[in-house]
Design a protein around this motif. Sequence first.
Motif, mmCIF file in Angstrom:
data_model
loop_
_atom_site.group_PDB
_atom_site.id
_atom_site.type_symbol
_atom_site.label_atom_id
_atom_site.label_comp_id
_atom_site.label_asym_id
_atom_site.label_seq_id
_atom_site.Cartn_x
_atom_site.Cartn_y
_atom_site.Cartn_z
ATOM 1 N N ALA A 7 0.662 -1.214 -0.079
ATOM 2 C CA ALA A 7 0.082 0.054 -0.080
ATOM 3 C C ALA A 7 0.871 1.185 0.060
ATOM 4 O O ALA A 7 0.400 2.074 -0.938
ATOM 5 C CB ALA A 7 -0.899 -0.127 1.296
ATOM 6 N N LEU A 11 0.793 4.050 -3.003
ATOM 7 C CA LEU A 11 0.206 5.292 -2.567
ATOM 8 C C LEU A 11 1.170 6.275 -2.991
ATOM 9 O O LEU A 11 1.069 7.681 -3.519
ATOM 10 C CB LEU A 11 -0.081 5.525 -1.277
ATOM 11 N N SER A 12 2.587 6.049 -3.046
ATOM 12 C CA SER A 12 3.728 6.921 -3.397
ATOM 13 C C SER A 12 4.131 6.888 -5.022
ATOM 14 O O SER A 12 4.907 7.640 -5.222
ATOM 15 C CB SER A 12 4.851 6.707 -2.462
#
Length: 283
Positions: A7, A11-12
């Motif tokens: 995750a 997300l990055s």
Amino acid sequence: MSGTSRAPWLLSAPAFVLFACLLLVPLALTAVLSFQMFDHATGVKNSFTLAHYAAVLTDDYYHAIFWRTLWISALTTLICVLVGAPEAYVLSRMRSPWRSILLLVVLAPLLVSVVVRAFGWSMLLGPEGLVNQVVRAVGLPPMRILYTEAAVVIALVHVMLPFMVIPVWTSLQKLDPGVEDAALSLRASHFTTVRRVIFPQVLPGVLSGSLIVFGLSASAFAIPGLLGGRRLKMVATVVYDEYLHELNWPLGAAIALTLLLANLALMLSYNRVLERSYKKAMG
């Protein structure tokens, strides 16, 4: 790799892709260009060479330009620290509405284009500018300020000062006023309180501001170009000349990357020295 551990990477990922496209890819292409040969008759050749870096590292002409760029940037940073840190301290102790008014005054230079500010300083510092008019009014001979290193430093300090005030002011916002009051109640002088209590805790803000000011000053182009003139060269103006006047893109890329590496080396060394001082002061 589990979904939970993936995750953060997912997300990055968009930010990393944007960062790579806007910074890493252009830097990589510039690095490749700096190693290519150049011929004034045929232009850039797809052949490997170290001649451009050899010229930058061995020619006294480039040594003088790099030295001028670094010492002007260092002087600008020092003046911004000496002026910006006390200004941030005063700003943190002010009450509304004066705090908002002074903060607007500090941020005002950021609302105007750098080119406009540079032209404004050229009008103030020119032979017939306001500064020389005041000098003549008091009976002194006019001074030659425009197209000198002093003019570049003055304008750079004006432009870079907000980048010093804001980080220091942010650090002061985290400072507990009770700590300063406790030091004063123990009969410590105001100077000792600032030196032993306040300054060590705002040192990260000073470090951040110094790194920003130094990096932006070393790579500044508009102010050295307009206030330094054609004879007072700095690295950014030399890169501009190589790219657009001489059309020697590989040499311009080599000069730009050399400045980047020199900036990184100096800033990392400065960061390490100040971090040691901060740990010693807080320990």
